[in-house]
Write an enzyme that holds these catalytic residues in place. Sequence first.
Site, PDB file in Angstrom:
ATOM      1  N   CYS A 100       0.890  -1.162   0.018  1.00 27.77           N
ATOM      2  CA  CYS A 100      -0.088   0.115  -0.099  1.00 27.77           C
ATOM      3  C   CYS A 100       0.983   1.309   0.065  1.00 27.77           C
ATOM      4  O   CYS A 100       1.822   1.324   0.793  1.00 27.77           O
ATOM      5  CB  CYS A 100      -0.998  -0.010   1.300  1.00 27.77           C
ATOM      6  SG  CYS A 100      -2.089   1.446   1.390  1.00 27.77           S
ATOM      7  N   HIS A 142      -9.110  -3.970  -1.555  1.00 28.29           N
ATOM      8  CA  HIS A 142      -8.213  -3.036  -0.769  1.00 28.29           C
ATOM      9  C   HIS A 142      -8.594  -1.663  -1.240  1.00 28.29           C
ATOM     10  O   HIS A 142      -8.435  -0.942   0.063  1.00 28.29           O
ATOM     11  CB  HIS A 142      -6.759  -3.474  -1.565  1.00 28.29           C
ATOM     12  CG  HIS A 142      -5.761  -2.508  -1.141  1.00 28.29           C
ATOM     13  ND1 HIS A 142      -4.541  -3.064  -0.047  1.00 28.29           N
ATOM     14  CD2 HIS A 142      -5.299  -1.302  -1.060  1.00 28.29           C
ATOM     15  CE1 HIS A 142      -3.782  -2.011   0.314  1.00 28.29           C
ATOM     16  NE2 HIS A 142      -4.327  -0.976  -0.411  1.00 28.29           N
ATOM     17  N   GLU A 143      -8.727  -1.142  -2.095  1.00 26.88           N
ATOM     18  CA  GLU A 143      -8.902   0.224  -2.142  1.00 26.88           C
ATOM     19  C   GLU A 143     -10.364   0.714  -1.534  1.00 26.88           C
ATOM     20  O   GLU A 143     -10.121   1.861  -0.910  1.00 26.88           O
ATOM     21  CB  GLU A 143      -9.090   0.639  -3.764  1.00 26.88           C
ATOM     22  CG  GLU A 143      -7.757   0.519  -4.656  1.00 26.88           C
ATOM     23  CD  GLU A 143      -6.475   1.145  -3.834  1.00 26.88           C
ATOM     24  OE1 GLU A 143      -6.643   2.087  -3.301  1.00 26.88           O
ATOM     25  OE2 GLU A 143      -5.534   0.521  -3.775  1.00 26.88           O
ATOM     26  N   HIS A 146     -10.032   1.264   2.005  1.00 19.97           N
ATOM     27  CA  HIS A 146      -9.516   2.664   2.500  1.00 19.97           C
ATOM     28  C   HIS A 146     -10.875   3.681   2.772  1.00 19.97           C
ATOM     29  O   HIS A 146     -10.777   4.684   3.657  1.00 19.97           O
ATOM     30  CB  HIS A 146      -8.777   3.331   1.359  1.00 19.97           C
ATOM     31  CG  HIS A 146      -7.214   2.909   1.265  1.00 19.97           C
ATOM     32  ND1 HIS A 146      -6.453   3.151   2.447  1.00 19.97           N
ATOM     33  CD2 HIS A 146      -6.491   2.166   0.373  1.00 19.97           C
ATOM     34  CE1 HIS A 146      -5.334   2.625   2.018  1.00 19.97           C
ATOM     35  NE2 HIS A 146      -5.288   2.074   0.778  1.00 19.97           N
TER      36      HIS A 146
HETATM   37 NI    NI Z   1      -3.792   1.062  -0.010  1.00 21.87          NI
END
Ligand code: NI
Length: 171
Positions: A100, A142-143, A146
């Site tokens: 990341c 993953h995104e 966030h």
């Molecule tokens: Ni990330």
Amino acid sequence: MAVREILKMGNPILLKEAEQVRELDTPELHELIKDMMDTMIAAEGAGLAAPQIGESIQLVIFGIEKNERYPEAEEVPFTVLINPIIKPLTEDKEDDWEGCLSLPGMRGVVPRYKAINYKGFDQYGNKIDRDVEGFHARVVQHECDHLLGILYPMRIENMKLFGFHDEIFVE
Ligand code: NI
């Protein structure tokens, strides 16, 4: 256009739930997306979420052609995804290494759903609705994490599989 500073883990903005984007196709939104693209490309990332440059809104970008960070990775079409909703298409998860841009130099093994559906909008207001699997599904999970204030180390189940890239991937 500008390369913006990427916030690192520990910054409270990365731990907040991001606000819905209320208006699409605005000059401000297009400007922000340009900055995100410049920033992601400069950092050689596969994806970037708006909170990573300090904008706590539900906007992510991602896409991989061939990338030095992920030489083995499948290609993922370049996508701008706003106000996303993710639904797993299977209970099955698989483990793989992730990195990341908010944790430079680090890698960890993270379990993610193998296949998901994601819905949302692009910057012009066009609907996005895709069933994807594998690396594409991993990048989206993953995104979008966030936007919930979740960074990948919070998803790691075996902390022995977390550390500095240079130490783990010794040739
Ligand atoms: Ni990330």
